[in-house]
Design a protein around this motif. Structure first.
Motif, PDB file in Angstrom:
ATOM      1  N   THR A  68       0.503  -1.145  -0.039  1.00 12.99           N
ATOM      2  CA  THR A  68      -0.080  -0.100  -0.065  1.00 12.99           C
ATOM      3  C   THR A  68       0.758   1.348   0.022  1.00 12.99           C
ATOM      4  O   THR A  68       1.578   1.353   0.862  1.00 12.99           O
ATOM      5  N   ILE A  69       0.659   2.151  -1.024  1.00 12.40           N
ATOM      6  CA  ILE A  69       1.306   3.251  -1.047  1.00 12.40           C
ATOM      7  C   ILE A  69       0.542   4.652  -0.672  1.00 12.40           C
ATOM      8  O   ILE A  69      -0.908   4.631  -0.653  1.00 12.40           O
ATOM      9  N   SER A  70       1.143   5.430   0.344  1.00 10.78           N
ATOM     10  CA  SER A  70       0.401   6.544   1.086  1.00 10.78           C
ATOM     11  C   SER A  70       1.341   7.679   1.205  1.00 10.78           C
ATOM     12  O   SER A  70       2.421   7.482   0.957  1.00 10.78           O
ATOM     13  N   ARG A  71       0.838   8.480   1.837  1.00 13.18           N
ATOM     14  CA  ARG A  71       1.525   9.888   1.913  1.00 13.18           C
ATOM     15  C   ARG A  71       1.047  10.616   2.918  1.00 13.18           C
ATOM     16  O   ARG A  71      -0.088  10.504   3.226  1.00 13.18           O
ATOM     17  N   ASP A  72       1.836  11.466   3.651  1.00  8.59           N
ATOM     18  CA  ASP A  72       1.649  12.239   4.638  1.00  8.59           C
ATOM     19  C   ASP A  72       2.040  13.555   4.267  1.00  8.59           C
ATOM     20  O   ASP A  72       3.237  13.977   4.375  1.00  8.59           O
ATOM     21  N   ASN A  76       5.617  15.539   4.780  1.00  6.29           N
ATOM     22  CA  ASN A  76       6.520  15.762   3.436  1.00  6.29           C
ATOM     23  C   ASN A  76       6.844  14.337   3.289  1.00  6.29           C
ATOM     24  O   ASN A  76       8.391  14.258   2.580  1.00  6.29           O
ATOM     25  N   THR A  77       6.273  13.191   3.429  1.00  6.86           N
ATOM     26  CA  THR A  77       6.651  11.884   3.347  1.00  6.86           C
ATOM     27  C   THR A  77       5.795  10.874   2.831  1.00  6.86           C
ATOM     28  O   THR A  77       4.550  10.997   2.757  1.00  6.86           O
ATOM     29  N   MET A  78       6.443  10.095   1.835  1.00  6.27           N
ATOM     30  CA  MET A  78       5.598   8.983   1.248  1.00  6.27           C
ATOM     31  C   MET A  78       6.011   7.750   2.029  1.00  6.27           C
ATOM     32  O   MET A  78       7.215   7.480   2.147  1.00  6.27           O
ATOM     33  N   TYR A  79       4.970   6.828   1.927  1.00  2.00           N
ATOM     34  CA  TYR A  79       5.256   5.288   2.620  1.00  2.00           C
ATOM     35  C   TYR A  79       5.111   4.324   1.498  1.00  2.00           C
ATOM     36  O   TYR A  79       4.271   4.388   0.559  1.00  2.00           O
ATOM     37  N   LEU A  80       5.468   3.265   1.913  1.00  2.00           N
ATOM     38  CA  LEU A  80       5.141   1.964   1.057  1.00  2.00           C
ATOM     39  C   LEU A  80       5.165   0.828   2.262  1.00  2.00           C
ATOM     40  O   LEU A  80       6.003   0.494   2.643  1.00  2.00           O
ATOM     41  N   GLN A  81       4.019   0.527   2.590  1.00  3.11           N
ATOM     42  CA  GLN A  81       3.454  -0.575   3.415  1.00  3.11           C
ATOM     43  C   GLN A  81       3.630  -1.864   2.705  1.00  3.11           C
ATOM     44  O   GLN A  81       2.813  -2.008   1.626  1.00  3.11           O
ATOM     45  N   MET A  82       4.530  -2.769   3.059  1.00  4.31           N
ATOM     46  CA  MET A  82       4.762  -4.102   2.307  1.00  4.31           C
ATOM     47  C   MET A  82       4.373  -5.025   3.345  1.00  4.31           C
ATOM     48  O   MET A  82       5.036  -5.248   4.457  1.00  4.31           O
ATOM     49  N   THR A  83       3.482  -6.028   3.039  1.00  2.00           N
ATOM     50  CA  THR A  83       2.882  -7.163   3.723  1.00  2.00           C
ATOM     51  C   THR A  83       3.055  -8.363   2.938  1.00  2.00           C
ATOM     52  O   THR A  83       3.527  -8.256   1.663  1.00  2.00           O
TER      53      THR A  83
END
Length: 117
Positions: A68-72, A76-83
């Protein structure tokens, strides 16, 4: 000059999870799109996931339902939650951003993800 800094990589067992972060030196809403790419040893860099300025997301077929890709924007940060990580997810993960208007292209230095028992 925009800087992107990835973090959160590491060694994880198959079936495990990791969350990658990409911190930008500027406002991420100035970017038309932000993406995660990965490059496995001996293979070409491939697109993993992307998020547009408007929030539309897309994923490679190989990671759909697991990543799941997301951002805050406030951070000023993007994330990649990997499961449910698999050995084939192993590689260096890179953050990429495309500037709105100019189309300038920025890359982070990459973070290593190794999925192995």
């Amino acid at each position: 000059q925009v800087q992107l800094v990835e973090s959160g990589g590491g060694l994880v067992q198959p079936g495990g999870s990791l969350r990658l972060s990409c911190a930008a030196s500027g406002r991420i809403l100035n970017f038309n799109a932000m993406r995660w790419y990965r490059q496995a040893p001996g293979k070409q860099r491939e697109l993993v996931a992307g998020i547009t300025r408007s929030g539309f997301t897309n994923y490679a077929d190989s990671v759909k339902g697991r990543f799941t890709i997301s951002r805050d924007a406030a951070k000023n940060t993007m994330y990649l939650q990997m499961t449910t990580l698999k050995p084939e997810d192993t590689g260096v993960y890179y953050c990429n951003a495309i500037m709105y208007g100019t189309g300038d292209d920025y890359w982070g230095q990459g973070t290593q993800v190794t999925v192995s028992s």
